[in-house]
Every structure is written in structure tokens, then in C-alpha cells.
Design a protein around this motif. Structure first.
Motif, PDB file in Angstrom:
ATOM      1  N   MET A 103       0.878  -1.138  -0.053  1.00  0.00           N
ATOM      2  CA  MET A 103      -0.011  -0.025   0.005  1.00  0.00           C
ATOM      3  C   MET A 103       0.919   1.280   0.078  1.00  0.00           C
ATOM      4  SD  MET A 103      -1.071  -0.281   4.045  1.00  0.00           S
ATOM      5  CE  MET A 103      -0.083  -0.325   5.259  1.00  0.00           C
ATOM      6  N   GLN A 250      -6.321  -6.614   0.585  1.00  0.00           N
ATOM      7  CA  GLN A 250      -6.269  -5.031  -0.111  1.00  0.00           C
ATOM      8  C   GLN A 250      -7.588  -4.241   0.027  1.00  0.00           C
ATOM      9  OE1 GLN A 250      -3.302  -4.006  -2.888  1.00  0.00           O
ATOM     10  NE2 GLN A 250      -2.673  -4.794  -0.771  1.00  0.00           N
ATOM     11  N   ILE A 253      -7.626  -3.030   3.552  1.00  0.00           N
ATOM     12  CA  ILE A 253      -6.852  -1.727   3.776  1.00  0.00           C
ATOM     13  C   ILE A 253      -7.262  -0.472   3.099  1.00  0.00           C
ATOM     14  CG2 ILE A 253      -4.689  -0.568   2.628  1.00  0.00           C
ATOM     15  CD1 ILE A 253      -3.512  -3.357   3.090  1.00  0.00           C
ATOM     16  N   ALA A 254      -8.255  -0.782   1.897  1.00  0.00           N
ATOM     17  CA  ALA A 254      -8.974   0.230   1.211  1.00  0.00           C
ATOM     18  C   ALA A 254     -10.084   0.716   2.074  1.00  0.00           C
ATOM     19  CB  ALA A 254      -9.315  -0.305  -0.147  1.00  0.00           C
ATOM     20  N   PRO A 266      -4.111   0.572  -1.365  1.00  0.00           N
ATOM     21  CA  PRO A 266      -3.590  -0.709  -1.630  1.00  0.00           C
ATOM     22  C   PRO A 266      -2.696  -0.691  -3.043  1.00  0.00           C
ATOM     23  CG  PRO A 266      -6.012  -0.888  -1.592  1.00  0.00           C
ATOM     24  CD  PRO A 266      -5.386   0.482  -1.096  1.00  0.00           C
ATOM     25  N   ASN A 267      -1.718  -1.191  -3.460  1.00  0.00           N
ATOM     26  CA  ASN A 267      -1.115  -1.151  -4.702  1.00  0.00           C
ATOM     27  C   ASN A 267      -0.359  -2.452  -4.705  1.00  0.00           C
ATOM     28  OD1 ASN A 267       1.040  -0.426  -3.067  1.00  0.00           O
ATOM     29  ND2 ASN A 267       1.835   0.850  -4.471  1.00  0.00           N
TER      30      ASN A 267
END
Length: 269
Positions: A103, A250, A253-254, A266-267
Motif C-alpha cells: 500500500m 487489499q 486496507i482500502a 492498496p497497490n
């Protein structure tokens, strides 16, 4: 009869205790940053992970530099930190076998609302840092070899500034305490956005500079080396590492917000 009962009870208790010990062992120790802890992110996403896997995550919140040292000693099962260059070096040295993007967010500069160095209209972050140094306005630095501190020092170097003198205070403390000190002394400081948004004692501090690409703040998860530290809980740590970059991790987290603001993006690749 009483002796037999006692033996049976003791045997039953032994099985029960053994079961408790086995269940209690289903945890990992995670060395991570104060920003992920102070923002409240872990309070939100770890229960979700634990519910899905049965694995508890016990967080040791320290600066990234300290997290690396904990990992080198084999005193943590997993690392989640934010110094990409340091993480890649950690892998190259053989302490971890894999590093994954998890992230990102960004760094910002906060300071007294009257902005004595006039950084709010700076062209870029280098200009902002130079204005603070040239005006010798009080600046509170974490000074703790954290990911945030490392990023700050790189910016001073890029600005051609060696920060020193009475105006520059190296505190050797985490982000929350550093913000408290900056608020108390009306000083500028360099902080991750998540901790700033979650900070509840700003006093006269306000966000004065943001948005430069150089303030990008990437977080990565490290899968530690079983060869280097065979005693660690590698199977459990791998589940955490893989969950962070999974669709569920993810999304968790988002979904984390403070005051309606998403703090981490998130990435995972």
C-alpha cells in the motif's frame, strides 16, 4: 477412587492445557512502523485476518530502522515497513526472500499556522525544506532512523542542507510523540499523512505543504528467510504476507478510514 479420579482429572487437564498451548502458539510477531499502528490501521485489518485464518498478529511498533534490526536478529516473524531501498537491501543481504508492495500514502509537512518560513506557497518540497532551513524556524525531527526519518534526511540532502543548530531538534521518538513535541514548541515537522490525520492534539499545528511526487510513501511486506532464521513461524507469517496482497487484504486496507478519509491505498502487483 479419589486417587483414580484425581489422575483422570489431571490427565484431562493435561490434554486441555496442551490444547490451550497449541492454540496460543497460533500467532506471529510483526515488526512494523509506528504510522501503521498510530493510525489505527492494524486495529481494523488484523481482526479480519485473524477471523479468516485463526492466526493472531502481535505488533511491535517501531521505526523502520529498528524493525530491520529486529528482523536481522530473528526476533519477529514478519516485517511491514516503508523504506523501499532499505527493504531491497534487506532482501539482498539474505534476511528476507521476498518483498511485496502492499500500500502507499504520502508524507506532508505540518507546522504553526502563521507559517514563519512561508512554506505553504513553496514551488516544491525542496523549496519548502530550504525555506525552513534559511529562516532557522524550529523543526522537530523524529531522529530515530524510521522510514519517515530516512525520507526526511534524503530531502534535506536533496535540498543541499545539513540540518543542524538550535533550530533543528532530533528527538529520537515515534511519530505521535514527535507531533506532540512539535505542537508544544510551534515547530515544523515531517510526518506521514495517516498519523497526522489520526493525531488528536494539533494545537496550533496545521498542514502546510503536500502534493509533491517526492513525498510518495510506499509500504512493503517482507517474507523472512527460513534459512537464516529457521526458528521463526514461517508458515504462519507466509499466510499474513500473502493475505496482505490478496483481494481480501487489499480491500480491508482500502476500507480503512479516519474521519471519512482513506489513509492507505492498496497497490499490490
Amino acid at each position: 477412587m479419589k486417587k483414580a479420579t484425581a489422575l483422570i482429572t489431571a490427565g484431562a487437564l493435561g490434554v486441555t492445557f496442551s490444547g490451550i498451548l497449541m492454540a496460543a502458539d497460533d500467532y506471529i510477531t510483526l515488526a512494523s512502523t509506528t504510522s501503521t499502528e498510530n493510525s489505527g490501521l492494524f486495529d481494523t485489518i488484523i481482526p479480519t485476518f485473524t477471523e479468516e485464518t485463526g492466526i493472531e498478529v502481535r505488533v511491535v511498533a517501531v521505526g523502520t530502522g529498528q524493525a530491520f534490526e529486529i528482523g536481522r536478529r530473528g526476533d519477529a516473524d514478519s516485517l511491514l515497513v516503508h523504506d523501499t531501498a532499505g527493504e531491497e537491501k534487506f532482501v539482498a543481504e539474505g534476511y528476507a526472500t521476498e518483498r511485496l508492495n502492499v500500500m502507499y500514502n504520502d508524507f506532508v509537512i505540518v507546522g504553526p499556522s502563521d507559517d514563519p518560513a512561508g512554506i505553504s506557497d513553496s514551488e516544491n518540497v525542496i523549496d519548502a525544506m530550504q525555506r525552513i532551513a534559511e529562516s532557522e524556524s524550529p523543526f522537530a525531527s523524529r531522529g530515530d532512523d524510521s522510514g519517515t526519518n530516512r525520507a526526511e534526511l534524503r530531502l534535506w540532502e536533496d535540498a543541499g542542507v545539513t540540518p543542524q543548530g538550535e533550530w533543528y531538534r532530533e528527538l529520537g521518538s515515534g511519530m505521535g510523540p514527535t507531533l506532540n513535541t512539535a505542537a508544544g514548541m510551534d515547530a515544523y515537522t515531517f510526518t506521514d499523512r495517516a498519523t497526522w490525520v489520526a493525531f488528536d492534539n494539533p494545537q496550533d499545528l496545521t498542514l502546510l505543504f503536500e502534493g509533491d511526487e517526492a513525498l510518495f510513501n510506499q509500504y512493503g511486506s517482507l517474507l523472512l528467510s527460513a534459512e537464516r532464521h529457521p526458528h521463526l513461524k514461517h508458515d504462519l507469517a507466509a499466510q499474513w504476507h500473502e493475505w496482505l496482497v490478496s483481494d481480501k487484504g487489499q480491500q480491508a486496507i482500502a476500507d480503512f478510514e479516519v474521519d471519512g478519509q482513506q489513509l492507505f491505498f492498496p497497490n499490490a502487483e
